[in-house]
Each structure stands twice: as structure tokens, then as C-alpha cells.
Design a protein around this motif. Sequence first.
Motif, short mmCIF file in Angstrom:
data_model
loop_
_atom_site.label_atom_id
_atom_site.label_comp_id
_atom_site.label_asym_id
_atom_site.label_seq_id
_atom_site.Cartn_x
_atom_site.Cartn_y
_atom_site.Cartn_z
N HIS A 228 0.86 -1.18 0.00
CA HIS A 228 0.00 0.00 0.00
C HIS A 228 0.89 1.23 0.00
O HIS A 228 1.70 1.41 0.89
N THR B 220 1.11 5.47 -0.43
CA THR B 220 0.33 6.71 -0.44
C THR B 220 1.10 7.79 -1.19
O THR B 220 2.30 7.96 -0.97
N GLU C 15 1.66 11.74 -1.94
CA GLU C 15 1.45 13.00 -1.23
C GLU C 15 1.98 14.16 -2.05
O GLU C 15 2.95 14.03 -2.78
N ARG D 85 -2.47 14.10 1.34
CA ARG D 85 -2.52 12.78 0.71
C ARG D 85 -3.56 12.83 -0.40
O ARG D 85 -4.71 13.19 -0.15
N ILE D 86 -3.15 12.48 -1.59
CA ILE D 86 -4.11 12.60 -2.69
C ILE D 86 -4.57 11.26 -3.24
O ILE D 86 -5.62 11.18 -3.87
N LEU D 87 -3.79 10.22 -3.04
CA LEU D 87 -4.20 8.93 -3.60
C LEU D 87 -3.42 7.83 -2.93
O LEU D 87 -2.27 8.02 -2.54
N THR D 88 -4.07 6.69 -2.82
CA THR D 88 -3.31 5.51 -2.39
C THR D 88 -3.27 4.53 -3.55
O THR D 88 -4.24 4.39 -4.30
N VAL D 89 -2.11 3.87 -3.70
CA VAL D 89 -1.91 2.90 -4.78
C VAL D 89 -1.79 1.54 -4.13
O VAL D 89 -1.11 1.40 -3.11
N ARG D 90 -2.51 0.59 -4.72
CA ARG D 90 -2.51 -0.74 -4.11
C ARG D 90 -1.92 -1.76 -5.07
O ARG D 90 -1.56 -1.43 -6.21
N GLU E 111 -1.26 -2.13 -9.18
CA GLU E 111 -1.34 -0.82 -9.85
C GLU E 111 0.03 -0.23 -10.11
O GLU E 111 1.04 -0.63 -9.56
N THR F 162 2.83 2.69 3.14
CA THR F 162 2.15 2.76 4.44
C THR F 162 1.99 1.38 5.05
O THR F 162 1.44 1.22 6.13
N GLN G 187 -8.00 5.70 -15.82
CA GLN G 187 -8.76 5.40 -14.61
C GLN G 187 -8.40 6.39 -13.50
O GLN G 187 -9.25 6.89 -12.79
N LEU H 50 -9.98 9.79 -14.19
CA LEU H 50 -11.39 9.83 -13.82
C LEU H 50 -11.55 9.98 -12.31
O LEU H 50 -12.33 10.81 -11.82
N ALA H 51 -10.76 9.18 -11.60
CA ALA H 51 -10.84 9.24 -10.14
C ALA H 51 -10.47 10.64 -9.65
O ALA H 51 -11.09 11.18 -8.74
N GLN I 69 -12.69 13.32 -7.58
CA GLN I 69 -12.15 13.90 -6.36
C GLN I 69 -12.27 15.43 -6.40
O GLN I 69 -12.65 16.07 -5.43
#
Lengths: 432, 152, 266, 315, 373
Positions: free
Chosen positions: B56, B58, B60, B70-75, B78, B98, B135, B138-139, B143
Motif C-alpha cells: 500500500h 500513499t 502525497e 494525501r491525494i491517492l493511495t496505490v494498491r 497498480e 504505508t 482510470q 477519472l478518479a 475527487q
Amino acid sequence: MTQERLIKVEALTRVEGEGGLFVRLVGDRIEDVQLTIFEPPRLFEALLRGRKLEEVPDITARICGICPVAYQMSSVHALEAALGIEITEDIRRLRRLLYCGEWIESHALHVHLLHAPDFLGYDSGIDMAKDFPNEVNRGLRLKKHGNQLLEVLGGRAIHPINVAVGGFYRAPRRDELTPLIPDFEWGLQAAVETTRWLATLNFPDFTRAYDMVSLVHPDEYPMNEGRVTSTTGAAWDVRDYEREFHEEHVAHSTALQSSRGERQACYHVGPLARVNLNRERLSPTARRIADEIGFETPCQNPFRAIVARGMEIIHAYEEALDILRTYRPPTIARIKYEHRAGEGCAATEAPRGLIYHRYEVDAAGLVTFAKIVPPTSQNQRQIEDDLRDYLPRILTDDDVATTRKCEQLVRCYDPCISCSTHFLKLTVQRDG
Amino acid sequence: MTALDLLQKAHFASKLPAAVLERLAAIARVVEWNEGALIFREGDHRDDLYVLSSGHVTLEVNVPGRGLTRILTVRSGELLAWSALLGDGRMTTSAIATEPTQAIAISGRELRQLCEADHEVGYHVMGQVASALSQRLLATRLQLLDLFAKPH
Amino acid sequence: MSAEPKPKIGVFKFASCDGCQLSLLAAEDELLTVAGKIDIAYFLEATSHIDAGPYDIALVEGSITTPSDALRIRDIRQRSKYLITIGACATAGGIQALRNWADHDEFVRAVYARPEYIETLATSTPIAEHVPVDFELRGCPINRHQLVEVIVSLVAGRRPKTPSHSVCLDCKRRGTVCITVAQGVPCLGPVTQSGCGAICPAYDRGCYGCFGPAKQCNTGSLSQQLLADGTPAPELVQLLRNYNGYAPEFRYESERLAGLNSEVIS
Amino acid sequence: MTTNKTNASGEPGGVSPRTMSENIVRGLTPSGSPAGQVVAEPWGYHTVRIHEITPEVADVATYHLGFDDSAVAVAYRFQPGQFNMLYLPGFGEVPISLSADPRSSTTWAHTVRAVGNVTQKLASSKVGDTLGLRGPFGSGWPLHTAEGHDVVIVAGGLGIAPLRPAIYELLRQKNRFRSLTLLYGSRTPETILFEHELPEWSQRGMTVQLTVDRADAAWSGSVGVVTLLLDRLSLNDPQQTSVFMCGPEVMMRFVGKSALARGIPESQLWLSMERNMQCAIGLCGHCQLGPTFICKDGPVYRHDHLAPFLNVEGL
Amino acid sequence: MPMNSTSSVFLARSDLQLLIDRLAEQGFEVIGPTISQAAIVYDRIHSVSELPQGWTDRQAPGEYRLERREDDQLFGYVVGPHSWKRYLFPPLTTLTTADLTTNGWQMRAADDNPPKYAFLGVRACELAAIRVQDKVFLEGAYVDPTYQRRRQNAFIVAVNCTQAASTCFCTSMETGPRCRSGFDLALTELPDGFEVEVGTPAGEALLLQLPTTPIAEQQLTDAEQRRQQAVDQITRKMDTEGIRDLLLTQLNHPRWEEVGQRCLSCTNCTMVCPTCFCSSVEEVADLEGQHSERERRWDSCFNLDFSYVSGGPVRRDIRSRYRQWLTHKLASWIDQFGSSGCVGCGRCITWCPVGIDITEEVAALREVGHDNK
């Protein structure tokens, strides 16, 4: 060394529109008295030029939110004179009925909410209501009746929409008017009570040798027509008004001031003038109450104008009742007419006194010239003159008390400052 | 697990033909970060781009006056640090692991060379990158719309 | 009874006829009740009691026509928490905004013998062109029920609401027959905001726009139709240019029509 | 008598599968009967009293309302997803979803954000104050259609409130479903509603994933819109997955897109809509969307019934 | 139960007053056509003399004029600006009242004791409109009590049209001009009286109290010819074939934009429409905060605020509001109530100040992609 002393009322309260009072004294000597009017000018006479004459009653109504009917009545009569329109008796009666509504509404407001607090020592009618709930509530109800009449007949109380050159856009149905009768019957009695109460107020002992001016009509208490008549005995046809009465522009006012005759003397218009000149043509109840309270005419005490207003409320109720009870919708609500070039003038009696309009129109039905002389401009010089006389009698070191008394005197005239700022100069300025 | 094994499992690579995957695996290696590790900092130059295989991350951005946002988390599955391939290699955000995180690292320089040399590979890789970015775009739009803000 | 301090209200006047503030006194049935809920801190027409503020609610009547008024409104704004403009003068410049299309100096010369005594601006502009306004109550004059509603709403802590639809809806609710369709009388009802009670058509005359443009009114389409039905463009210009003539939707259309007209003439 | 709230089949009285299936059919056939308790007098208000106020997050609180009339209190039932009209005399009326356990018996929870005249007035109310209530209105979540499925609940912001009764019901009947997942997006970590309950939901077997749109470094959870959570969710079998969603319309549009892209059949996507509602009984016209009135035919719809109208601007 | 026309009888014109009188005696408030404000409107009447004898209406898009007829027919007009909905679904209704008591707010239904209405002169399209509103207010999941109380006592005297206006298109909507059901009595006006048909037992009972005579063959023929004359005069058409699917699949048609440029969004079409039923419910509170009422008022989907949700209106431009009205009236109405919302009375055409014609708009929408450049 004699100290110069200024008494200033920055903003006169409980009058319509905005003005002030300025008095300059040197020692006990009054150097200058000015009723200052700083109401912004709205230039009605100029903006009327080029408008369709049919719009004039709507536009001139906007000169004053408190006596729009006076403007509508004066303008339609003047325009009808210019177009050679003869109105019917039915239309004439409906116009008197409308004026009754305005007199009731305007006088009830002035008497209860604006002027009576002066005599009884309150800042406002709303404050006075705490100790005089019956009187104030009665006054509000009277005022409401006036407004209701204006609403039924005029469409609304402020800036009515039903007044047209030639008559009315639509004559009310009988079932619209007759429901007012029970309220007006109550109101007539209430107006009697109000007048009796007003007669008990404590009036300053102040009389003057006024030249009072109002319309006089042989058959009726003056509203929409009559000869311009002075308590000096002189009388003029309305068409001669401008030969006798003059306006002048002074620096301290956005209103023009009127004066009479070659001497440029001040004169007094309003309810007191009307009652003094027309006492015998008041309605029976109004006359009876005048006798009962011992109202002597000619009355030269301006403070008693509040009682004259009371009597006029009675008169308006009684006359309105008479018209309401016998009302049948006229077959013709509005006289048809053709446009033609012409000139016409008229004077009517606004709640505050005589109001004079004159228009010139062209063949296309457009206004080319307008002159409007409202009551307050005619009283303005008289007010200053009264103050010059009154001040030495009441002057103390207490400026607050002095100004209060001055204001009370000014309010006797129920000055309508919004009205007074729409004056036209005597010569026409036209381009081309 | 090898880079190839991991790549085969990653969502990012799910649509790539086996041949292309193998070519990618050849220039890939596996990297790992501990929880809290700063993977890169906004403004850094980096050559590697990553496909997360677990963990995970994050992203920033430093917003003056507001601090780190924090603007996005990547899992896992991805893409991370795409600027290494498409941009000048300057990172547009900071990335922090994280949780313990594992990724397949691919050298941006080598990948570009590979794509240039073999347009077949280039076509497939760029298609996947474009899809991942659209993707994310779009997210980002959603936001920006701030859908849950209190209406006025 | 709670001992909460009552909100202080100031009533201020600029270039106007007094009719809108008079509407408060004309709410005879409600006046004393309303007065009991508020502290009338400044209302020259009604009371000699003068409180310099600050005010919780300022009701502002009239348009800005003089340099000193342009300064005075800023001062009032600073001293007021919630500023409401009441009436067409305050919200759109009023009938006196006709000067905005005229030669102002010539106007003043036409009215006053001594123009040098008169200090005015060349334009009459709505309050909102000078200071931020929290709520606008339309009408020439305003509707006293709406005024009471606005005051009571603010005192009760609600946002006031006034309808923004056309006069036509009110005509239909009260059963008035459309005067344009049935009699060919030009009427601004379809583009004018509700609030008056749709009185004019009920008195056999066309609406002349006292409450200003309705929300999203289609003034252009209406004037196309009235032109096609035979109302001359200059007449339409005047119909649009009265008490709310300077409100943007009416202003733009009257200027467009005035332009059409001059093209036709030249 | 608490037993009479569960019927012989173990179903809660107001949410029997039969009622719910009628309700779904009704989605497009307006002649059907209204869901849940039939409201005999559509303008009949009951006096309710605020028994408790739970502050949730800034500007949002849950009001626990109880009927003054005990007979009404006993008879009152609602389905998860339905709403009541709450009436504050002098201020007006607003539609508010019921937000707590449908098997509650004494008070009925409404989670409200203070945004307008009525809700702001409600926000200044105290325990013991009274207001008017009529309802319940509208359609509920057809949970039985998801039996045997992986159930995914997607909530955005305040949209979790009308889903919460469904969550309670799903957890209670957990064995009927293959898995339960909640994907919940919030604006910031501070505006996550019912945060204190989330661990319990997890513990009882629901996978809970949170994400926020914006956060500072103190937030270690997911950042990004809630659709990303659905994009990433590994699905056992899209054909056997049901999605219930509620949130801003735009969010639901993209959640729908994402779900369809993942292969979930459109007939298994359900959403709850919002429009201006004044009568709540389909007679005032305000809440019309395409061929339906949201108050009466919705607010819960099957995705394919609304899909043609969701993408037309200004409908 | 409609009876066939063979059972019709003749009522002399001079006896029409008796019909009004009998209705009044039975406690009905008789509402009928009368002239007011340069139009034929529906208002309380007491006497035949109040009917628009010898008047007719000439109608065109955006235009309505009263004109003298050459004869003295009482019902020789078509339809005016009013419809019966103003009596069955009043423009303003107080729904409930709330009072603050020591025990909190107590709400109750507002008092509502409407008069028993008898409608005189209801046309076929208007019967259809009442049927449509019956479906809306009485036959759905919820019943509207206000409408129900007025509707259940209403007595309907229909009148068959013997002429049509240029704006009529009831034949396209299959709602007229012949009155076939939904009335208690139906009249066809003849020079010296009326052919009277009975629609219900209540109608029949009333008719028994009137001095009717058997109808002559020639009178029947005459009546039929007069009714046929109305059919022949209808020239306006709307093609309703597949209209639901047509409209609901043309939501982005360029025509919406075009009509949005002309539409004033003034609400006139919805207000004169005999089936439009939109309303708003507003709060009317006293100053002391002790008493409050919920008041329902006619409203319109053409108002910007109509679709307001927190954050703003959903239908932000005139285009989308016109589309909402037309698609609802002609298409989604079918989904909701099983019939079209349009009865072809033509009021929306006549009373649109800019003369927008619903039939013309539908025709234009049929031209799929006519301007997709």
C-alpha cells in the motif's frame, strides 16, 4: 461677545423622505432657519418627457409612496384637460372614493404613528402603543381600511395600478366593494373617537396670521377639483395657478420652494387650510364633531392641524360609505379618446394639501413637458417662517428640548420630502 | 517469486500477451519497502517505474500553507511512478509505503528502449499505461468535484 | 419569555419614494407583533429613536444617485450583519435609472433652475453594484407580506424564500384570463417575477414589470412575439424601461430593441 | 412483546421477502401497492418526539424519534432504504431516510445533515422537542434478491445513512449471503459516519474498506474516490455479485460503470436516488425522473430501470 | 353506465333553466360557461342568461378571440382558458394545520367541506381529462383526499361539440369530440333545444324531473350532423404512433434546443392544461410560531426552482424543462398512468403567449436527426 449657536437636526424623523433642520442663532437673535432637504433628486419631470401619456399616472405615483393617488389624480385630470376628455359622474365618484382611501390611510398613519407621539412624549407610535394600545390599534385599523379600499379599487395600496387617463382600467364589481361597508361603518365611529381624542391633546399656544390656500368647490369638500382659493378672499382658476404661485431653487434644498404673488409671500396648504375654507362642506358627522369639540374656524394654530386631519378622516369615511352603499358599476369604466397635441393642468387636494400638475403632450401621445408642484414645496417656506416666529418663544439652553419642539412644529405639516424633490423650473429647457 | 510470476498476477499486466510479459520480466526486478519508507520525493528524478505486487503506497503533494496532503493511495496490481516512462523522470508526488510493500521495478530507460525497438511491445505497454492513467484521471476528476462537500 | 437580545434592525433610505419602507407600516395586522420581536434601531420614518448600530439587519430602500450616498451605503454595510435591499430602486436602480440612458446634465438642467446646487451622479444604480447584498426583495413597491416574511424568517433563523416564477402562474392560480392571448394587450407577465399577486391583468391591463425579471426569463422571445403582433419597437423599449428597466435581463433586451429601432430608422 | 417482530420463518415482520419482491416489480408498475406499511392518510402526521440526539460528524446528527401515540409506535414498521417526511411546523418538511435497525422498537433514527431551513432548525432542536412525521415512503433495498451472492455495498458520504438499516439486516442474516463487503467513501477522515460501528461490522463478518477524498499525513488509510475501491475489489464471481449503492448521483453513475465493467449484471445493481420531494406520494411531480417518481417508485431502483435516464443532462 | 343514444330525449331550450334549478335544489353549486375578461370561463352560474349565448371563440396558436355567432347558441364555443381542474384540484388548498400545545406540536387535516359541484358544459376532451386526473389522484397507490372529496360528489352535464377550433386535435388523441362516457347527462345543442343522453342512474333520475319529450328522428339526424361538423372541422393532427418510445429515445434531439429558445418558461401551458397536476407544498406560519399550515399550490415543471435539490436545480435550462413537460405529457405519462397525459384540447397551443404548438413539436421530433450537423 455674543456667541454664535447652531441648532441642527441632522435627520428629521417621522416624516416621509429625508431632510434636516438648520438654525443659526447669534445670542437670541435668529440669523438663519433652513429646512434642508437632502433627498436625492430623481428628476421626474425630465424622465417623463418622451413617455407615453398613458404611463404618466404610473410614473408620477412613484414620486411618493405615501400619497401616490394624489399624483395619479392630478396627472390624469391634467392630461384629460390636455386631451379634452370629459369624464362621467360615475368615474368622478370612483375617483373620490379612491382619494378617500388615501386620505384615510395617510391621515391615520400621520395622526397615530407620526405626530401624536410628539404631543404625548414618545419616540414613535410603536413606543406609544405600550401606553396607548387602544388608540394605536384603532389607528392601525383605520389605516388598514384606507389601504383595503385602495387595494380593491386601485389594485394595491402603494402605487395603485387601476388609475387610467379617462377613468379606470376596470371598474370594481359590486361584490368587491360592498364587503367593505361593515368595516367602514365601524371605522366612521372609530374616526369620531380618534378625533375626540385628538381634541384633548395639549396644543402649544401658537397662532399666526396665515394665508391659507386650498381648492374650493361649491358643492363638495374639495378633492379633485375646485378653484384655488385663499383665506384672504382671493381665488383663481387652476389655469392661472402659475401666474400667482412661483417656485424658486435655493441652495440648501433639492426641493424647490413656492411663494405667492408679487410679494413672494409664503402660504399654508393642507388640512387646516381645507377645513378653514370648506368647513360647511364637511360631511354631517364631521361637522357635528367639529361643533362638539369646539373647533373654531378659521383656526390659525398649526398644531391643531392634527385635529383637522381627524375631521377629514371622518369625512372620508362618511363620503366613502355613501359611495359604497349606492355603488353600481359604471357602464363605461374608461372614456375613449384620440391623441392630440395639447396642454392641460389640474390641481387636486393631496392629504398634505394642494398639488398642481401641468403637462404638454404631442399628437403621438408623448409627453413633451411636465411640471409638478407638490404640497410640501409650497409649505416649505411657511415652515421656515413659522420656525423663525416659534423659536424665540421656546428657546432655552437645552438644545435637545428645543429641537424636539421645532420638529413637532415641522411635523404639523406632515411634510412629504420624497414628494418635494421633483420640481420643475419655470422656463422650459428644450433642445432643438 | 520471480518478477515474471509477480507480473503475471498484477492487474496492470493482466491484458498483456505472454511474450510481452516475458520481455518485460527480463528488464524487471523485485523491490521491497518497509512500512513508512519514503519511496521517492516530489521533484526527485527516478528512472524506475513500479507495478505493486503487494502492500500500500500513499501519494502525497506538498501544498504550501496546508502541508503534506494525501491525494491517492496505490494498491497491489497498480502502477506507480509513471513519470519514469512518460515524463522526464521527475516525480510529481512523494510516495510513502504505508505498509510493507513489494513491487516489480522496471527501468524506465530500458523500457523505453524496448518499446522503441519493438513496437509490438510498445503498443501493448502503452495501452496498459494509458488505461491505468485514464482510470486515475477519472478518479481525480471525481475527487475534484468534491461530491461529498456540503451543498450551499 | 426568553431574555435573548432582539435583533437590531435599521431601515435606510436612498433615492426612492418611501413606499417600500412604508410597506412595513402598512402591514397593520403584523406591525406591532413584528415590532415586538425586533429592536427598531434606526427607522427615520417611524421613530425618533436613533441607534448608531451595528445592526443585525439593515433594510435598504432606494438607489445610489449621489456621491455621498455611494459612501453612505458602504458605511451602512460595514455596520450591518445582514443587508437586505427592498424594492426596485434598491435592487435595480428604480425609475430614476432612466437617466442612465439619457444626458444627465440635460436632465438636471430641465428640472432645476440652479443646477449648480445639485450634486448627483450620472447614473442611478442598484445597491448591489456598490456593496455585497445578502438578500434582495423585489417589487415597486415590495409586497408587505413578503417583507414581513423576510423579517420574521431572519429573526427565526430561516433563510427567507420568495418565489422566482413568472406572473403568469399567479394569473392562472387566481383564474385571470391571459390578457395578451385574449385581448392582444402587451404584457410583461411571462418574463416578470411573481410577488405582486398578478394584479394588473386582473384589472384588465398588461403587466408592466414591477417585480423585475423572473428567473431565467426569455425576454428575447417575448419581444419577438410582441413585435410580430404589432407593438412597435420603441413602445417595447419603454415597456421594458420603467421601474426595473436597469435590471440586466430587461436592460439588455431594451438595448437590443433600441438598436434594432435605430437601424430601422437609419 | 418483542417476539412478534419476528415471524415464524425468522423474518422480521416488515421485511418479508414477499413484500420486497412486490416492491421490486413495482419499480416500474406504479399501480402496485406502496412498499412496507401502507400509509392510509398520506397527509396524516404523527407527533414524534426527539428522544435522543447523537452528534455524528460536523453538521450531521442522528435524531432518535419516538411516537407520542403508543398505538402508532407499536404498529410502525419500515424497510431498509425507506424514508419518512419530517415536518417542523413553521419551517417545512424534508424527506429523511431511516438510518438504523429496522427491528428497533422504541425510537426511529434519522441521520440528518444541516443544510437547509428545516434541517438547520432540526439541528437547533433539543431532546423532548416535537415534530411531525409521516411515512414510511418509497421502496426499500431488495436484500433477498442478493441471497447467495457476494454483496457489495457502496456508500458515499451521507449515502451510508439509508444503507445502514440494510447493513444491520445483512449482518443479521449473514448466512444467507456468500460474503458482505462495504466500500465507503467519505470526504475526509473527519466526516466518516458511524465510524465507531465499523469495527463491529468487520468483526461480525463484513469486509469494510474506507477511503477518503482528501487527507493529511495523519491518515494512513486509503485516499481516492470510492469507485477505485470497487475497481480494485477482487470478485469471486461477478455473476453472483449484488451491489447496493447510495451517494451523490455522479458517484453512483461511475460506481455503476465500474460494476458493469467488472462484469456484474445490471439487474443486480441497486441504487437510491435523490430529488426534490414535497408530497412523497407521487402527486406533486417534483421528483420525477424519466417515467418514475422517485418518492413513490424509488428511491431504491434497479440500475437498468434508470440507466437510460441517468446519462441525460437535466432530466 | 353509458346508455346508447337510442334512449335519448329532447329538452326544450326554454327548459334548460329547470335543469340548473333542479341541480341547485339538490344542493349542487352549478358551474358553467360564462363570459368574463373577454373569454368564456367556468364560473358559478344561476341562470341560463349567464351562459355565453350567441358567442363563439376563435382560436389559433397564441390567440383567442370572442366573436359573435350568427345564431344564439348557448354552447356554440369550444373550450376556454379554464378547465374543470380548478374545481376538482383547486389552485390552493390547505392540507394540514399544526398547533403548538403544551404537549408539543399537534397536527391535523385541515377542514375541507367542498360544495357539491355540478359541471355544465363539459366537453369530450374534458371528460377525458377528468378520467386522466382520476387515474392520477384516485387510482394510484395513494389517493388524494382533496380531489376525492370534490370528485365523488360531482355531477357532470356534458355537451357535445358541434364545432372545433383550429387548435383542437382530440381526434388524434381519441378523446373526442363525441362524449361517450364519464358524464351523468350529455347534451347536443339543437336550434330549439337539446338532445339529451343519459350516462348514469343519477343522470336519469335528474332527467325524470325535467319536462323532456321523445326525440324526433329528424332531431336525431340533425344532432348527428352537428356533431359530425365538429369532427370535420378538426384539422390539427398529432401522430401518436409509438410516441412513447419515440420521445424517450430522442432526449438529445436538437429540437429541444430550438424550442427552448422560443419557450418563455412562463408556465401558461401547464396551468391551462386540464391534466397537469404538479403542485408545491409550502409552509404558511403565523408570526408567533404557534400555528402553521401546509398549503398546496399549483406549480409547474417550467419553474427553475421546481426541480431544486440541495446544491441547485436539476433542470437548469428552459430546454430541459420543456423536454420534461412534453415527454411527461406524451410519453412517460403512459408508463405511470397507462394513458397519455394529453387529451387534445389544444389549450396549451392557444394560451402559449408565443404560440408554441405541441403537435408541431412532436412532428419535428419525429424527424430524427434532422439537424445533427
